[in-house]
Scaffold this active site. Structure first.
Site, PDB file in Angstrom:
ATOM      1  CG  ASN A 145      29.071  -4.712  -0.094  1.00  0.00           C
ATOM      2  OD1 ASN A 145      28.524  -3.758  -0.916  1.00  0.00           O
ATOM      3  ND2 ASN A 145      30.242  -5.488  -0.233  1.00  0.00           N
ATOM      4  CD1 TRP A 146      22.163  -2.974  -0.870  1.00  0.00           C
ATOM      5  CD2 TRP A 146      22.264  -1.942  -1.764  1.00  0.00           C
ATOM      6  NE1 TRP A 146      21.461  -2.299  -0.103  1.00  0.00           N
ATOM      7  CE2 TRP A 146      20.865  -1.850  -1.280  1.00  0.00           C
ATOM      8  CE3 TRP A 146      21.865  -0.440  -3.103  1.00  0.00           C
ATOM      9  CZ2 TRP A 146      19.486  -0.854  -0.662  1.00  0.00           C
ATOM     10  CZ3 TRP A 146      20.087   0.218  -2.576  1.00  0.00           C
ATOM     11  CH2 TRP A 146      19.989   0.305  -1.652  1.00  0.00           C
ATOM     12  CE  LYS A 147      29.655  -8.217  -1.932  1.00  0.00           C
ATOM     13  NZ  LYS A 147      29.863  -9.814  -1.911  1.00  0.00           N
ATOM     14  CG  HIS A 195      34.305  -6.032   0.034  1.00  0.00           C
ATOM     15  ND1 HIS A 195      34.742  -6.890  -0.930  1.00  0.00           N
ATOM     16  CD2 HIS A 195      32.787  -6.646   0.564  1.00  0.00           C
ATOM     17  CE1 HIS A 195      33.419  -8.430  -0.855  1.00  0.00           C
ATOM     18  NE2 HIS A 195      32.818  -8.127   0.137  1.00  0.00           N
ATOM     19  CD  GLU A 240      32.487  -9.243   4.566  1.00  0.00           C
ATOM     20  OE1 GLU A 240      31.662  -9.405   4.581  1.00  0.00           O
ATOM     21  OE2 GLU A 240      33.344  -9.044   3.720  1.00  0.00           O
ATOM     22  N   GLY A 267      25.795  -9.152   2.337  1.00  0.00           N
ATOM     23  CA  GLY A 267      25.666  -9.173   0.483  1.00  0.00           C
ATOM     24  C   GLY A 267      24.478  -9.595  -0.302  1.00  0.00           C
TER      25      GLY A 267
END
Ligand code: PGA
Length: 260
Positions: free
Chosen positions: A13-15, A98, A170, A239
């Site tokens: 997850n590169w955000k 998320h 999470e 992340g």
């Protein structure tokens, strides 16, 4: 409980990091280091902007794409939004609910349910994030929170549809940018088993055995094996460490256990 063995799913997850050129460069670097493994499925979740160019650049034997978000209506007068319908064909997965979206963008249980439904309607497998905050954990509310999040997110789906989705546990307190306390694999085991039990209660043992459940929160190249070895853990949502090609390729390498 019986559990079907899937390929280990590793999601990066590169955000809100990396523009299109930077995203291409990271994929190029990952491609040099990551081999196609029949026991590992690697999924990249770049910004929406990078999905189209990356879909042409990636080696499909090694990588699949996910979006980090989209809007639940298929089309219409919703200025500024991108729909799952538009992403159809570009992505296999979409991260939904998320904790950053729940916290900063007011994604309620209803919004999450609509997005999960829209994903499935558009042939995209949602990666539904669930997990308690530090405060909820202190109050002993973890199980209740997980129960509510799981029940509500899946409410519009049929049992067959639920069998094909992914759930990511999470705990908010374990996400690196929210404090990054390290979750113990033993605690993760309890939460994953509880989530699978909820799915079994709602949709039956067969569906619970098929649904994939990941762990996410400060996963890195040193901790990943410990989490993947947790009973019933089907992979990891990564992340920070997914932005570094050394670290992410090392995570994929550690997930790979079958030697052909
Ligand atoms: P982290 O993020 O690996 O940086 O803790 C995980 C996530 O937010 O999905």
């Amino acid at each position: 409980m019986h559990h079907i063995q899937h390929r280990t799913l590793i999601v990066g997850n590169w955000k809100m990091h990396l523009n299109v050129a930077q995203s291409s460069l990271l994929v190029h670097r990952l491609n040099q280091r990551i081999k196609a493994h029949r026991d590992v499925e690697v999924v990249l979740a770049p910004s929406l902007l990078a999905l189209q160019p990356l879909s042409r650049e990636i080696d499909r034997r090694k990588f699949r794409l996910a979006s980090q978000n989209a809007y639940h209506k298929d089309e219409g007068a919703f200025t500024g939004e991108v729909s799952y319908t538009m992403l159809r064909g570009l992505i296999h997965y979409s991260i939904v609910s998320h904790s950053e979206r729940r916290l900063y963008f007011n994604e309620t249980l209803e919004v999450v349910r609509d997005k999960v439904t829209a994903c499935v309607r558009n042939g995209i497998a949602p990666i539904v994030c669930v997990g308690e905050t530090q405060e909820e954990r202190r109050q002993g509310e973890t199980k209740q929170v997980l129960h509510d999040q799981v029940t509500s997110a899946l409410a519009n789906l049929t049992a067959d549809e639920v069998a094909g989705i992914v759930i990511a546990y999470e705990p908010v307190w374990a996400i690196s940018t929210f404090g990054g306390e390290i979750a113990k694999p033993d605690d993760v085991a309890v939460a994953l088993a509880y989530i699978r039990e909820q799915v079994a209660g709602l949709y039956g043992d067969h569906v619970a055995a098929s649904v994939r459940i990941l762990y996410g929160g400060s996963v890195d190249e040193n901790s990943v094996r410990g989490y993947l070895d947790v009973k019933g853990c089907d992979g990891a949502l990564v992340g920070s460490a997914s932005l570094n090609y050394h670290r992410f390729s090392s995570i994929v390498e550690k997930a790979h256990v079958l030697h052909s």
